[in-house]
Design an enzyme around this catalytic site. Structure first.
Site, PDB file in Angstrom:
ATOM      1  N   HIS A 103       0.575  -1.259  -0.522  1.00 53.64           N
ATOM      2  CA  HIS A 103      -0.016   0.007  -0.324  1.00 53.64           C
ATOM      3  C   HIS A 103       0.702   1.430   0.052  1.00 53.64           C
ATOM      4  O   HIS A 103       1.225   2.010  -0.899  1.00 53.64           O
ATOM      5  CB  HIS A 103      -1.140  -0.092   1.297  1.00 53.64           C
ATOM      6  CG  HIS A 103      -1.793  -1.284   1.112  1.00 53.64           C
ATOM      7  ND1 HIS A 103      -2.597  -1.581   0.503  1.00 53.64           N
ATOM      8  CD2 HIS A 103      -1.676  -2.362   3.043  1.00 53.64           C
ATOM      9  CE1 HIS A 103      -3.571  -2.691   1.271  1.00 53.64           C
ATOM     10  NE2 HIS A 103      -3.140  -2.878   1.878  1.00 53.64           N
TER      11      HIS A 103
HETATM   12  O1  RIB Z   1      -4.554   0.403   4.563  1.00 53.13           O
HETATM   13  C1  RIB Z   1      -3.975   0.106   4.379  1.00 53.13           C
HETATM   14  C2  RIB Z   1      -3.098   1.074   5.334  1.00 53.13           C
HETATM   15  O2  RIB Z   1      -3.549   0.731   6.312  1.00 53.13           O
HETATM   16  C3  RIB Z   1      -1.479   1.207   5.042  1.00 53.13           C
HETATM   17  O3  RIB Z   1      -1.593   2.979   5.686  1.00 53.13           O
HETATM   18  C4  RIB Z   1      -1.465   0.514   5.875  1.00 53.13           C
HETATM   19  O4  RIB Z   1      -0.035   0.712   6.210  1.00 53.13           O
HETATM   20  C5  RIB Z   1      -1.796   0.503   7.329  1.00 53.13           C
HETATM   21  O5  RIB Z   1      -2.342   1.505   7.629  1.00 53.13           O
END
Ligand code: RIB
Ligand code: CA
Length: 323
Positions: free
Chosen positions: A243
């Site tokens: 992500h």
């Molecule tokens: O939904 C994914 C996000 O949530 C990413 O930034 C992960 O690190 C968590 O914070």
């Protein structure tokens, strides 16, 4: 030679944030001015310690500023341990970095640095939007001095990951997201639509370059992350999303994603929809877009750069195992 792009990272450092820090610090085109931290993948003491740990292991010098302990409304509710471990980095080893956070708070730092370089700085937020919302609430003109905010968060046309419709970074402080989405600042939303398409696999983790100082910490963390995303799957067949590194990559090179402008609002109520990013797709309504939504991603180009930069072996697209 083009000047480097000045950015600030704002993070809740768990496992994918840790990869994003390395990706940013090793970029030939980004200049990381500072890193601010927030609660999220752990309490803020944990996410700050993890941030310092990754800066130290990357062998870079970047100031780190501790930020929000709690969302704008209510208190921090830990929900990420299942994916990031007890300590945000997989939970096995307790890390004790030598580096220390600055005395200045994240909000004071954001206000000072953005005002000192009006229109220049890109802010990459890979956690809750709490620090930015607090800075905007304290200094309402600040949004017009930020070049762009690139955020990992939201789910435009796909389901959520904390609830059926809400993504973790928005769900964790919807009021803060509302402040930012209504602030007029240029927003690029790197949501689950694209981040769930860029995956890291077992064979890459085991094949990491052993000469990098961060390799043992990252391998341990990613083993936990892969297990969390693939319950019941044996090692060798697991994948998990990158992500936060994708958000940094889009800040560096927006052409990695197809960006489409939409009016996007944040659901603050709802019995099942709190924290949802609500996208208005009605073309007949004259409602100005406030967000550039990443709709698709050049997955192979991102993964090639990510692997090369961090010392992971390149995989043949679609197969499990090194090229
Ligand atoms: O939904 C994914 C996000 O949530 C990413 O930034 C992960 O690190 C968590 O914070
Ligand atoms: Ca994060």
């Amino acid at each position: 030679m083009n000047p480097r792009i000045p950015i600030i990272l704002d993070m809740d450092t768990g496992i994918d944030d840790a990869l994003a820090i390395i990706y940013a610090l090793q970029s030939p085109t980004l200049e990381v001015l500072g890193i601010t931290t927030c609660f999220g993948n752990g309490d803020v003491a944990t996410t700050t310690r993890n941030t310092l740990m990754m800066v130290e292991l990357s062998k870079h010098t970047v100031p780190v500023y501790a930020g929000a302990r709690d969302p704008l409304v209510g208190q921090f509710i830990p929900t990420a341990e299942a994916f990031h471990g007890r300590n945000g980095l997989g939970g096995l080893t307790d890390h004790r970095p030598q580096l220390r956070a600055e005395a200045e708070s994240a909000v004071d730092y954001l206000r000072r640095i953005i005002r000192s370089r009006p229109g220049e700085i890109t802010l990459v937020v890979t956690g809750r939007l709490t620090n930015l919302a607090n800075a905007l609430n304290a200094d309402p003109g600040l949004g017009f001095l930020i070049k762009r905010v690139v955020l990992m968060g939201g789910a435009a046309f796909v389901g959520g990951n904390v609830t059926p419709v809400s993504e973790a970074n928005i769900w964790g402080d919807p009021e803060a997201a509302w402040v930012v989405f209504h602030s007029g600042v240029e927003l690029v939303m790197v949501g689950l639509d694209v981040t769930m398409q860029v995956m890291i696999e077992d064979a890459q983790v085991s094949g990491m370059d052993p000469r990098r100082a961060y390799t043992p910490v990252i391998q341990e963390a990613l083993d936990f992350y892969l297990a969390a995303y693939n319950p019941g799957q044996p090692k060798g067949h697991r994948q998990a999303p990158l992500h936060d590194p994708l958000a940094v990559a889009v800040a560096e090179d927006p052409s990695l994603c197809e960006l489409v402008g939409y009016p996007v609002d944040i659901e603050l109520g709802g019995t099942m929809t709190r924290g949802m990013t609500v996208v208005d797709r009605r073309s007949w309504i004259r409602n100005d877009p406030n967000v550039l939504v990443c709709q698709s991603v050049d997955r192979e180009r991102f993964l090639r750069e990510f692997c090369t930069r961090l010392g992971f072996p390149l995989l043949d697209p679609g197969s499990v195992g090194p090229l």
